[in-house]
Design an enzyme around this catalytic site. Structure first.
Site, PDB file in Angstrom:
ATOM      1  N   ASP A  93      -1.971  16.000  -5.497  1.00  0.00           N
ATOM      2  CA  ASP A  93      -2.855  15.927  -6.654  1.00  0.00           C
ATOM      3  C   ASP A  93      -3.272  17.352  -6.986  1.00  0.00           C
ATOM      4  O   ASP A  93      -2.964  18.291  -6.262  1.00  0.00           O
ATOM      5  CB  ASP A  93      -4.073  15.055  -6.324  1.00  0.00           C
ATOM      6  CG  ASP A  93      -4.997  15.746  -5.336  1.00  0.00           C
ATOM      7  OD1 ASP A  93      -6.204  15.673  -5.532  1.00  0.00           O
ATOM      8  OD2 ASP A  93      -4.496  16.369  -4.396  1.00  0.00           O
ATOM      9  N   CYS A 306       4.521 -10.121  10.662  1.00  0.00           N
ATOM     10  CA  CYS A 306       4.617  -8.674  10.420  1.00  0.00           C
ATOM     11  C   CYS A 306       5.494  -8.007  11.479  1.00  0.00           C
ATOM     12  O   CYS A 306       5.324  -8.260  12.666  1.00  0.00           O
ATOM     13  CB  CYS A 306       3.218  -8.062  10.452  1.00  0.00           C
ATOM     14  SG  CYS A 306       3.222  -6.265  10.274  1.00  0.00           S
ATOM     15  N   CYS A 308       5.493  -4.868  12.354  1.00  0.00           N
ATOM     16  CA  CYS A 308       5.001  -3.569  12.816  1.00  0.00           C
ATOM     17  C   CYS A 308       4.755  -3.577  14.321  1.00  0.00           C
ATOM     18  O   CYS A 308       4.604  -4.624  14.953  1.00  0.00           O
ATOM     19  CB  CYS A 308       3.733  -3.169  12.065  1.00  0.00           C
ATOM     20  SG  CYS A 308       2.190  -3.715  12.807  1.00  0.00           S
ATOM     21  N   CYS A 311       1.703  -5.582  15.615  1.00  0.00           N
ATOM     22  CA  CYS A 311       1.834  -7.044  15.608  1.00  0.00           C
ATOM     23  C   CYS A 311       2.884  -7.533  16.605  1.00  0.00           C
ATOM     24  O   CYS A 311       2.797  -8.654  17.105  1.00  0.00           O
ATOM     25  CB  CYS A 311       2.192  -7.516  14.200  1.00  0.00           C
ATOM     26  SG  CYS A 311       0.850  -7.246  13.043  1.00  0.00           S
ATOM     27  N   HIS A 337      -0.410  -0.927  10.881  1.00  0.00           N
ATOM     28  CA  HIS A 337      -0.268  -2.285  10.351  1.00  0.00           C
ATOM     29  C   HIS A 337      -0.558  -2.342   8.844  1.00  0.00           C
ATOM     30  O   HIS A 337       0.224  -2.886   8.061  1.00  0.00           O
ATOM     31  CB  HIS A 337      -1.186  -3.276  11.080  1.00  0.00           C
ATOM     32  CG  HIS A 337      -1.210  -4.583  10.358  1.00  0.00           C
ATOM     33  ND1 HIS A 337      -0.157  -5.488  10.434  1.00  0.00           N
ATOM     34  CD2 HIS A 337      -2.085  -5.095   9.441  1.00  0.00           C
ATOM     35  CE1 HIS A 337      -0.402  -6.504   9.623  1.00  0.00           C
ATOM     36  NE2 HIS A 337      -1.563  -6.293   9.005  1.00  0.00           N
TER      37      HIS A 337
HETATM   38  O1  LIG Z   1      -8.514  10.466 -13.501  1.00  0.00           O
HETATM   39  C1  LIG Z   1      -8.116  10.849 -12.397  1.00  0.00           C
HETATM   40  N1  LIG Z   1      -7.533  12.059 -12.272  1.00  0.00           N
HETATM   41  C2  LIG Z   1      -7.102  12.516 -11.064  1.00  0.00           C
HETATM   42  N2  LIG Z   1      -7.212  11.812  -9.931  1.00  0.00           N
HETATM   43  C3  LIG Z   1      -7.796  10.583  -9.978  1.00  0.00           C
HETATM   44  C4  LIG Z   1      -7.960   9.852  -8.770  1.00  0.00           C
HETATM   45  C5  LIG Z   1      -7.477  10.395  -7.445  1.00  0.00           C
HETATM   46  C6  LIG Z   1      -6.178   9.709  -7.058  1.00  0.00           C
HETATM   47  N3  LIG Z   1      -5.914   9.881  -5.635  1.00  0.00           N
HETATM   48  C7  LIG Z   1      -5.721  11.243  -5.225  1.00  0.00           C
HETATM   49  C8  LIG Z   1      -5.549  11.356  -3.724  1.00  0.00           C
HETATM   50  C9  LIG Z   1      -5.017  12.728  -3.419  1.00  0.00           C
HETATM   51  C10 LIG Z   1      -4.852  12.924  -1.934  1.00  0.00           C
HETATM   52  C11 LIG Z   1      -6.123  12.642  -1.173  1.00  0.00           C
HETATM   53  C12 LIG Z   1      -6.749  11.324  -1.514  1.00  0.00           C
HETATM   54  C13 LIG Z   1      -6.846  11.053  -2.998  1.00  0.00           C
HETATM   55  C14 LIG Z   1      -8.595   8.605  -8.835  1.00  0.00           C
HETATM   56  N4  LIG Z   1      -8.939   7.736  -7.847  1.00  0.00           N
HETATM   57  C15 LIG Z   1      -9.569   6.705  -8.461  1.00  0.00           C
HETATM   58  N5  LIG Z   1     -10.080   5.640  -7.838  1.00  0.00           N
HETATM   59  C16 LIG Z   1     -10.065   5.531  -6.372  1.00  0.00           C
HETATM   60  C17 LIG Z   1     -11.207   6.283  -5.793  1.00  0.00           C
HETATM   61  C18 LIG Z   1     -11.244   6.868  -4.588  1.00  0.00           C
HETATM   62  C19 LIG Z   1     -12.475   7.496  -4.316  1.00  0.00           C
HETATM   63  C20 LIG Z   1     -13.385   7.361  -5.321  1.00  0.00           C
HETATM   64  S1  LIG Z   1     -12.689   6.475  -6.608  1.00  0.00           S
HETATM   65  N6  LIG Z   1      -9.622   6.869  -9.786  1.00  0.00           N
HETATM   66  C21 LIG Z   1      -9.030   8.063 -10.043  1.00  0.00           C
HETATM   67  C22 LIG Z   1      -8.860   8.771 -11.238  1.00  0.00           C
HETATM   68  C23 LIG Z   1      -8.265  10.041 -11.200  1.00  0.00           C
HETATM   69 ZN   LIG Z   2       1.562  -5.600  11.602  1.00  0.00          ZN
END
Ligand SMILES: O=c1[nH]cnc2c(CCNCC3CCCCC3)c3[nH]c(NCc4cccs4)nc3cc12
Ligand SMILES: [Zn+2]
Length: 373
Positions: A93, A306, A308, A311, A337
């Protein structure tokens, strides 16, 4: 092998579709659920575990890796694949979303997002150019642009202003990374909050910039399921059918099924790994909270269907014991799991789409996982 970025559509069923995305580190069958790796690891698992559970692509966390150990160091040591010993596809990301959920003292300007590190309070700027440089250093196969995830409940004026900034940032990300350079793909992110006309406006602008794939952002941010599904149904078809569609931060089983029904190809969510750590386990007989006393003497496997390691090898009584005793092995077995469950659920969904029986499969899974998660 096709060039990275090649996306070949397979059989569909209504708006649900199957596909195959080529990356520099291998091909991904879609629809796909992407396990979340945070600090260069899917917590408690080795890369060999990820192969065993047939994970195809994992997420790398730009915010964390930039702050620690540093993207320059990872680049010097050969990139994230070599650093963490995972030679499959990695999507990273931009780090922007994590800035909002983890760091303090953040400010949004035309230039980018300034913030204070949650580790030592040091000041940083994530500009579009910076987050592209970080992801290039990490060597990720799919990079995400810097965007502003509009908070749930933002008014129309704020949402409209924000989507314009997100578009300008997307354009700067594109300029900072020529299409397909070094086999690294880049996905754009559509915002627009819960206003359908703003979603269409954002989609049109992001598509005009031109990316290898397109994500729907700004969802799963506290809205009701009905609100999410309403926007999803309207916005997903606006994204180019011939490119991968990624629904960010989703989700629970029923949300993955709704996303697939709307034509989404890629998903990520912390649910399976986070729930594993709090003892909430997904099975094909429904949800199991392993800490419950009812499992204290239960010698049966968590999920007899499952395949895994957890399990095949241990009883619910043992898994409960590990959890109550806060043994590290509890994290590992529960995570193995839950990720196996999500992997199998997606494989069965792909098969159901290919065989034209996705609606029946969706109904079957929704019966197991009623409202809630
Ligand atoms: O508009 C967005 N722009 C950019 N990222 C978003 C993300 C993070 C997606 N996961 C990234 C991962 C990258 C690697 C590490 C972990 C995350 C979102 N996650 C959620 N909901 C779930 C949510 C999770 C926590 C609060 S809301 N809505 C999201 C909306 C956006
Ligand atoms: Zn399992």
């Amino acid at each position: 092998m096709n060039a990275p970025g090649t996306f070949t559509l397979g059989p569909g069923d209504g708006s649900a579709r199957t596909g195959r995305l080529t990356t520099a580190h291998g091909e991904i069958e879609t629809p796909v659920f992407m396990p979340v790796g945070t600090q260069g690891t899917v917590k408690s698992l080795c890369p060999t575990d990820l192969q065993d559970i047939k994970a195809r692509i994992i997420l790398g966390n730009t915010y964390h890796l930039y702050l620690r150990p540093g993207d320059e160091l990872v680049a010097k040591l050969g990139g994230l694949h070599r650093f963490m010993g995972w030679d499959g596809p990695i999507l990273t990301d931009s780090g922007g979303f994590q800035v909002f959920s983890l760091s303090g003292l953040r400010r949004i300007t035309e230039e980018g997002v300034t913030f204070a590190s949650h580790i030592d309070g040091s000041k940083h700027l994530f500009s579009p150019e910076k987050v592209v440089s970080i992801q290039r250093n990490l060597g990720s196969d799919i990079m995400m642009v810097l965007d502003e995830c509009v908070p749930y409940g933002a008014d129309r004026a704020y949402t409209e202003k924000s989507l314009g900034l997100t578009t300008r940032w997307a354009r700067r990300c594109r300029e900072a990374h020529p299409a397909g350079d070094r086999g690294q793909l880049m996905f754009g992110i559509v915002q627009g909050g819960f206003f359908k006309d703003l979603r269409a406006q954002s989609a049109e602008q992001i598509i005009e910039v031109g990316f290898d794939g397109y994500a729907l952002g700004g969802l799963s941010v506290g809205e009701s399921r009905a609100e999410m599904y309403d926007i999803l149904g309207d916005a997903a078809p606006l994204l180019p059918a011939e490119r991968p569609r990624y629904l960010m931060g989703v989700g629970a089983p029923r949300d993955l099924l709704a996303g697939m029904a709307a034509g989404i190809d890629m998903f990520d969510c912390v649910l399976p790994t986070r729930n594993a750590r709090n003892g909430t386990l997904f099975t094909f007989q429904g949800k199991v909270n392993i800490k419950r006393a009812e499992y204290r003497e239960d010698d049966s496997p968590l999920d007899p269907t499952c395949p895994c390691y957890a399990c095949r090898t241990f009883s619910r009584a043992y898994l409960r014991h590990l959890y109550i005793a806060k043994e590290l092995l509890s994290y590992r077995l529960n995570t193995l799991h839950n990720l196996t469950f999500f992997s199998i659920m997606m494989e069965r969904a792909r098969q159901a789409i290919r065989e034209g029986r996705f609606a029946a499969y969706r109904a079957e899974m929704e019966a197991l996982y009623p409202e809630g998660e």
